[in-house]
Design a protein around this motif. Structure first.
Motif, short mmCIF file in Angstrom:
data_model
loop_
_atom_site.label_atom_id
_atom_site.label_comp_id
_atom_site.label_asym_id
_atom_site.label_seq_id
_atom_site.Cartn_x
_atom_site.Cartn_y
_atom_site.Cartn_z
N TRP A 64 -21.60 -20.25 -10.29
CA TRP A 64 -21.32 -20.98 -11.52
C TRP A 64 -20.43 -20.13 -12.44
O TRP A 64 -20.79 -19.02 -12.81
CB TRP A 64 -22.62 -21.33 -12.25
N ALA A 65 -19.28 -20.70 -12.80
CA ALA A 65 -18.37 -20.05 -13.75
C ALA A 65 -18.82 -20.37 -15.18
O ALA A 65 -19.59 -21.30 -15.41
CB ALA A 65 -16.95 -20.53 -13.52
N ILE A 66 -18.31 -19.59 -16.13
CA ILE A 66 -18.78 -19.70 -17.51
C ILE A 66 -17.59 -19.84 -18.46
O ILE A 66 -16.62 -19.09 -18.38
CB ILE A 66 -19.60 -18.46 -17.92
N VAL A 67 -17.72 -20.81 -19.37
CA VAL A 67 -16.84 -20.92 -20.54
C VAL A 67 -17.67 -20.60 -21.77
O VAL A 67 -18.73 -21.21 -21.98
CB VAL A 67 -16.22 -22.32 -20.67
N LEU A 68 -17.21 -19.65 -22.57
CA LEU A 68 -17.84 -19.37 -23.86
C LEU A 68 -17.16 -20.20 -24.94
O LEU A 68 -15.93 -20.35 -24.95
CB LEU A 68 -17.70 -17.89 -24.22
N GLU A 69 -17.95 -20.73 -25.85
CA GLU A 69 -17.42 -21.47 -27.00
C GLU A 69 -17.85 -20.75 -28.27
O GLU A 69 -19.04 -20.48 -28.48
CB GLU A 69 -17.95 -22.89 -27.01
N ILE A 70 -16.89 -20.43 -29.13
CA ILE A 70 -17.18 -19.78 -30.40
C ILE A 70 -16.38 -20.47 -31.50
O ILE A 70 -15.47 -21.26 -31.24
CB ILE A 70 -16.84 -18.28 -30.38
N GLN A 71 -16.73 -20.16 -32.73
CA GLN A 71 -15.91 -20.49 -33.88
C GLN A 71 -15.76 -19.23 -34.72
O GLN A 71 -16.64 -18.35 -34.70
CB GLN A 71 -16.53 -21.62 -34.71
N VAL A 72 -14.65 -19.14 -35.43
CA VAL A 72 -14.40 -17.95 -36.24
C VAL A 72 -14.09 -18.36 -37.67
O VAL A 72 -13.72 -19.50 -37.95
CB VAL A 72 -13.24 -17.10 -35.67
N LYS A 73 -14.25 -17.42 -38.57
CA LYS A 73 -13.88 -17.62 -39.97
C LYS A 73 -13.38 -16.30 -40.52
O LYS A 73 -13.64 -15.23 -39.97
CB LYS A 73 -15.08 -18.11 -40.78
N ALA A 74 -12.62 -16.38 -41.60
CA ALA A 74 -12.08 -15.16 -42.22
C ALA A 74 -13.19 -14.41 -42.93
O ALA A 74 -13.91 -14.97 -43.76
CB ALA A 74 -10.97 -15.53 -43.20
N GLU A 75 -13.33 -13.14 -42.59
CA GLU A 75 -14.31 -12.27 -43.23
C GLU A 75 -13.69 -11.59 -44.46
O GLU A 75 -14.30 -11.51 -45.51
CB GLU A 75 -14.79 -11.22 -42.23
N LYS A 76 -12.46 -11.11 -44.28
CA LYS A 76 -11.66 -10.51 -45.33
C LYS A 76 -10.23 -10.50 -44.81
O LYS A 76 -9.98 -10.86 -43.64
CB LYS A 76 -12.16 -9.10 -45.66
N PRO A 77 -9.25 -10.15 -45.64
CA PRO A 77 -7.87 -10.19 -45.16
C PRO A 77 -7.67 -9.43 -43.85
O PRO A 77 -8.04 -8.26 -43.74
CB PRO A 77 -7.08 -9.54 -46.31
N GLY A 78 -7.14 -10.12 -42.86
CA GLY A 78 -6.84 -9.50 -41.57
C GLY A 78 -8.01 -9.42 -40.62
O GLY A 78 -7.85 -8.95 -39.49
N VAL A 79 -9.21 -9.88 -41.02
CA VAL A 79 -10.41 -9.72 -40.20
C VAL A 79 -11.12 -11.06 -40.04
O VAL A 79 -11.38 -11.77 -41.02
CB VAL A 79 -11.38 -8.69 -40.82
N LEU A 80 -11.44 -11.40 -38.78
CA LEU A 80 -12.21 -12.60 -38.46
C LEU A 80 -13.61 -12.21 -38.02
O LEU A 80 -13.81 -11.14 -37.43
CB LEU A 80 -11.54 -13.39 -37.33
N THR A 81 -14.56 -13.07 -38.29
CA THR A 81 -15.92 -12.88 -37.80
C THR A 81 -16.38 -14.15 -37.11
O THR A 81 -15.73 -15.20 -37.20
CB THR A 81 -16.88 -12.48 -38.94
N LEU A 82 -17.49 -14.07 -36.39
CA LEU A 82 -18.04 -15.23 -35.71
C LEU A 82 -18.77 -16.12 -36.70
O LEU A 82 -19.55 -15.64 -37.53
CB LEU A 82 -19.00 -14.80 -34.60
N ALA A 83 -18.54 -17.43 -36.61
CA ALA A 83 -19.20 -18.39 -37.48
C ALA A 83 -20.51 -18.85 -36.85
O ALA A 83 -20.65 -18.87 -35.62
CB ALA A 83 -18.29 -19.59 -37.73
N ASP A 84 -21.45 -19.22 -37.68
CA ASP A 84 -22.74 -19.73 -37.22
C ASP A 84 -22.54 -21.15 -36.69
O ASP A 84 -22.05 -22.03 -37.40
CB ASP A 84 -23.72 -19.73 -38.39
N LEU A 85 -22.91 -21.38 -35.43
CA LEU A 85 -22.80 -22.71 -34.83
C LEU A 85 -24.02 -23.57 -35.11
O LEU A 85 -24.06 -24.73 -34.70
CB LEU A 85 -22.60 -22.57 -33.31
N GLY A 86 -24.99 -23.02 -35.79
CA GLY A 86 -26.24 -23.72 -36.07
C GLY A 86 -27.42 -22.94 -35.55
O GLY A 86 -27.37 -22.39 -34.43
N ASP A 87 -28.49 -22.87 -36.35
CA ASP A 87 -29.71 -22.14 -35.97
C ASP A 87 -29.42 -20.68 -35.67
O ASP A 87 -30.10 -20.06 -34.83
CB ASP A 87 -30.39 -22.80 -34.76
N GLY A 88 -28.40 -20.13 -36.31
CA GLY A 88 -28.08 -18.72 -36.12
C GLY A 88 -27.35 -18.39 -34.84
O GLY A 88 -27.10 -17.20 -34.57
#
Length: 362
Positions: free
Chosen positions: A213-237
């Motif tokens: 079984w192959a795997i696809v990861l799904e994430i969302q990102v948001k701006a943490e500060k200028p030039g830096v992205l962090t992972l967004a909460d997809l729900g329930d942490g």
């Protein structure tokens, strides 16, 4: 599956004779203005090619990523494995993988020792977005259509890797592979696919493949500060989702969004040569939890095989392009291309395949 129907070929003309570029193409994307963007897994740059007519792209220009985002260092390779364009941004992902040294075939004992050496290039842990406008990459761009300023940024660095690997360290499926420090060609963690829809990002793993079984990861990102992205909460942490796919035991070599569907280039994991196949996962944008898709589900469909040559023409990059009256066809670029593709020291052919008629999922 039948072989894909080859509509045409595109001639990619570079201003370089470097084998590390033309022989190592690993990603391609097309922006709506027609420019092609390609990456090599040996470089710290992305390359822009301009449409010249008659299925030819040229006027090669190089953009150095260090001019727009903070890299871990200015020496280690990024191992670019995916490019995609969405909403004014060119997105770039590195493999996030470890590598095992290759034997040189000269002194036996030294070569045996080299096979025990595992290296970590910090820049491989890269996921970044770059504003593009009229064929130029810009640090920032005020987009009047979106009424916002687009900014170059990369996923937050942590201890020589990034916040994504930090989040996956405790994962029940992927954590053990990261803890064992398995290199990519040993079925270790290895990102080789990227598809972006707004802040929704899909990352296809060449490895590990778990019991086929192959795997696809799904994430969302948001701006943490200028030039830096962090992972967004997809729900329930939750910071990521996992989608498990039955790709006939193969890993994922590239991803490409086609409407709400995900086109998946599948091929051998580890250091193997073998046939490569194109699959479609229907309604890939619509899931709010981990999923597992067999081919019997009706959502995961094999489309066609790519032509296979042992030791050459490893399909690596996908992009949707218009071609010969087809509004949407599939461009494929190749790592380790067959010598016949290298029509001059600075030029190489990419393939363009017809996409079959895709009916709606049940």
């Amino acid at each position: 599956m039948a072989n894909g129907y080859l509509l045409s070929r595109a001639l990619l003309k570079f201003q370089s004779e470097s084998d590390d570029l033309l022989e190592e193409l690993s990603a391609v994307a097309r922006t709506p203005d027609g420019y092609l963007w390609v990456g090599s897994d040996e470089f710290l740059t992305v390359e822009r090619l301009t449409p010249m007519g008659n299925s030819t792209y040229g006027a090669h220009h190089t953009f150095h990523l260090k001019d727009y985002i903070n890299l871990h260092d200015e020496e280690s390779e990024i191992d670019i494995e995916g490019l995609d364009y969405n909403d004014g941004y060119l997105w770039v992902v590195g493999s996030h993988s470890l590598k095992r040294n290759k034997p040189k075939g000269k002194k036996t004992q030294k070569d045996v020792a080299r096979l025990a050496e595992i290296e970590h290039d910090p820049n491989r842990s890269l996921l970044a977005r770059l504003p593009v406008f009229k064929g130029e990459i810009l640090p920032t761009y005020a987009d009047p259509e979106q009424e916002e300023t687009l900014t170059a940024a990369a996923l937050e660095h942590i201890d020589g890797h990034n916040i994504l690997l930090e989040a996956l360290a405790e994962d029940e499926h992927l954590g053990p592979f990261l803890a064992m420090r398995l290199p990519s060609k040993d079925n270790g963690f290895d990102i080789e696919g990227l598809a972006v829809n707004g802040n929704q990002i899909f990352l296809g793993l060449r490895g590990p493949v778990l019991r086929g079984w192959a795997i696809v990861l799904e994430i969302q990102v948001k701006a943490e500060k200028p030039g830096v992205l962090t992972l967004a909460d997809l729900g329930d942490g939750e910071l990521y989702r996992k989608h498990f796919l039955d790709l006939n035991g193969q890993g994922i070599r590239e991803l490409c969004l086609y409407g709400n569907d995900l086109l998946i280039l599948a091929g051998p994991t580890m250091a193997l040569s073998g046939a490569m196949q194109l699959f479609r996962l229907a309604d890939a944008l619509a899931h709010s939890e981990d999923t597992l898709w067999s081919q019997e589900s009706g959502r995961l469909t094999p489309l066609f095989d790519l032509p296979f040559t042992i030791g050459a023409d490893n399909a690596e990059g996908l992009a949707l392009v218009p071609c010969l009256g087809e509004e949407t066809a599939l461009m494929v670029v190749y790592d380790s291309p067959h010598p016949r593709r290298r029509v001059s020291p600075e030029s190489i052919y990419a393939d363009i395949f017809q996409l079959p008629e895709l009916s709606s999922a049940d």
